[in-house]
Design a protein around this motif. Structure first.
Motif, mmCIF file in Angstrom:
data_model
loop_
_atom_site.group_PDB
_atom_site.id
_atom_site.type_symbol
_atom_site.label_atom_id
_atom_site.label_comp_id
_atom_site.label_asym_id
_atom_site.label_seq_id
_atom_site.Cartn_x
_atom_site.Cartn_y
_atom_site.Cartn_z
ATOM 1 N N LEU A 76 -3.130 -28.584 8.084
ATOM 2 C CA LEU A 76 -3.402 -29.025 9.262
ATOM 3 C C LEU A 76 -4.606 -29.597 9.360
ATOM 4 C CD1 LEU A 76 -2.700 -28.879 11.633
ATOM 5 C CD2 LEU A 76 -3.384 -26.394 12.268
ATOM 6 N N LYS A 77 -5.235 -28.712 8.918
ATOM 7 C CA LYS A 77 -7.437 -29.075 8.735
ATOM 8 C C LYS A 77 -6.853 -30.990 8.144
ATOM 9 C CE LYS A 77 -9.345 -24.648 7.676
ATOM 10 N NZ LYS A 77 -10.213 -23.902 6.780
ATOM 11 N N ASN A 78 -6.145 -31.251 6.852
ATOM 12 C CA ASN A 78 -6.053 -32.339 6.312
ATOM 13 C C ASN A 78 -5.755 -33.338 7.519
ATOM 14 O OD1 ASN A 78 -7.337 -31.853 4.014
ATOM 15 N ND2 ASN A 78 -5.019 -31.467 3.278
ATOM 16 N N GLU A 79 -4.685 -32.906 8.145
ATOM 17 C CA GLU A 79 -4.174 -33.452 9.399
ATOM 18 C C GLU A 79 -5.410 -33.852 10.685
ATOM 19 O OE1 GLU A 79 -1.236 -36.207 11.261
ATOM 20 O OE2 GLU A 79 -1.891 -35.788 8.825
ATOM 21 N N VAL A 80 -6.015 -32.919 10.751
ATOM 22 C CA VAL A 80 -6.598 -33.480 12.046
ATOM 23 C C VAL A 80 -7.762 -33.644 11.085
ATOM 24 C CG1 VAL A 80 -8.809 -31.945 13.430
ATOM 25 C CG2 VAL A 80 -6.278 -31.178 12.820
ATOM 26 N N GLN A 81 -8.316 -33.679 10.232
ATOM 27 C CA GLN A 81 -9.311 -34.943 9.915
ATOM 28 C C GLN A 81 -8.552 -36.533 9.756
ATOM 29 O OE1 GLN A 81 -10.236 -32.650 5.893
ATOM 30 N NE2 GLN A 81 -13.070 -32.515 6.372
ATOM 31 N N TYR A 141 -4.760 -27.892 25.195
ATOM 32 C CA TYR A 141 -5.630 -28.793 26.016
ATOM 33 C C TYR A 141 -6.929 -28.628 25.631
ATOM 34 C CZ TYR A 141 -2.260 -30.261 29.114
ATOM 35 O OH TYR A 141 -0.739 -30.801 30.455
ATOM 36 N N ARG A 142 -7.419 -27.259 24.780
ATOM 37 C CA ARG A 142 -8.993 -26.964 24.271
ATOM 38 C C ARG A 142 -8.671 -27.336 23.009
ATOM 39 N NH1 ARG A 142 -8.709 -21.666 23.395
ATOM 40 N NH2 ARG A 142 -6.983 -21.065 24.249
ATOM 41 N N PHE A 143 -7.073 -27.838 22.570
ATOM 42 C CA PHE A 143 -7.815 -28.396 20.863
ATOM 43 C C PHE A 143 -6.841 -30.019 20.843
ATOM 44 C CE2 PHE A 143 -6.845 -24.436 20.926
ATOM 45 C CZ PHE A 143 -7.985 -23.459 20.418
ATOM 46 N N PRO A 144 -7.379 -30.811 21.752
ATOM 47 C CA PRO A 144 -7.065 -32.276 21.950
ATOM 48 C C PRO A 144 -6.439 -33.165 20.420
ATOM 49 C CG PRO A 144 -9.642 -32.849 21.582
ATOM 50 C CD PRO A 144 -8.506 -31.105 22.403
ATOM 51 N N THR A 145 -6.547 -32.442 19.517
ATOM 52 C CA THR A 145 -6.371 -33.383 18.579
ATOM 53 C C THR A 145 -4.835 -32.460 17.885
ATOM 54 O OG1 THR A 145 -8.143 -34.198 16.933
ATOM 55 C CG2 THR A 145 -6.629 -34.175 15.622
#
Length: 212
Positions: A76-81, A141-145
């Motif tokens: 998940l972190k890599n996808e967000v990055q 909505y508080r986490f757009p990515t």
């Protein structure tokens, strides 16, 4: 979400299997567990299905075992990055200019993007650390990515026309004279039949049909 639901189903069946008060249905429960593992274990290796569960506020990591929690968190972190970096590159390309004034503005713009990148990297941590007992889709909505990831991997097709076209193509391939086709060959023939037109339009390797 299928991965999360399958995990919950397997956990419930294991609880039933270990229940000493149940005797007559144990073979059935064991058979169900074996069938689920044989049919669906490969789904747990598919990244898009894992991201579909991870980005859902109702599931996140609470159905994962300890071994997979770390790998899923990294996924998940890599996808967000990756998505953050892509958005930054798009903004830089769209705002590129050779004028000195724009270059000075670009420097301050890039520094702001760097600060934003560090914020976006922490978005996955903040999302995963929140509890899921009272979770709601409005939390996205508080986490757009994370919201973009959820929408991409949890949205159903608005129509069944694409599936029906595929079934129609499969019916043309699996005729009585081809009843002995193996699963692998059937899959390949359907793929080639469905994508034949697109393949012929490839400029890198045009076929005879395309060279008219």
């Amino acid at each position: 979400m299928r991965v999360a639901l399958l995990t919950v189903l397997k956990e419930k069946l294991v609880e039933i299997e270990q229940d000493r008060s149940i005797t007559h249905c144990i073979p059935l429960v064991g058979s169900l567990l074996d069938s689920i593992s044989a049919r669906f274990d490969n789904l747990f290796l598919q990244k898009h299905l894992r991201l579909a569960s991870l980005s859902d506020p109702h599931f996140k990591l609470w159905v994962q075992n300890k071994e997979s929690k770390e790998s899923d968190t990294d996924l998940l972190k890599n996808e967000v990055q990756r998505r953050t970096a892509a958005a930054m590159e798009f903004q830089i390309d769209s705002g590129a200019d050779s004028s000195p004034t724009r270059k000075r503005a670009s420097k301050s713009f890039l520094s702001a993007l760097k600060r934003r990148a560090s914020t976006e990297v922490n978005e996955a941590d903040r999302f995963l650390n929140e509890g899921s007992l009272k979770a709601s889709l409005k939390d996205l909505y508080r986490f757009p990515t994370i919201k973009k990831i959820f929408v991409e991997f949890n949205s159903a097709l608005p129509s069944s026309a694409a599936c029906e076209r595929l079934f129609s193509t499969a019916g043309l391939v699996f005729v009585p004279k081809r009843s002995n086709l193996s699963d692998s060959n059937f899959d390949k023939l359907v793929f080639m039949k469905q994508n034949g037109v697109s393949s012929r339009k490839w400029k890198s390797s045009p076929s005879k049909t395309h060279q008219k």
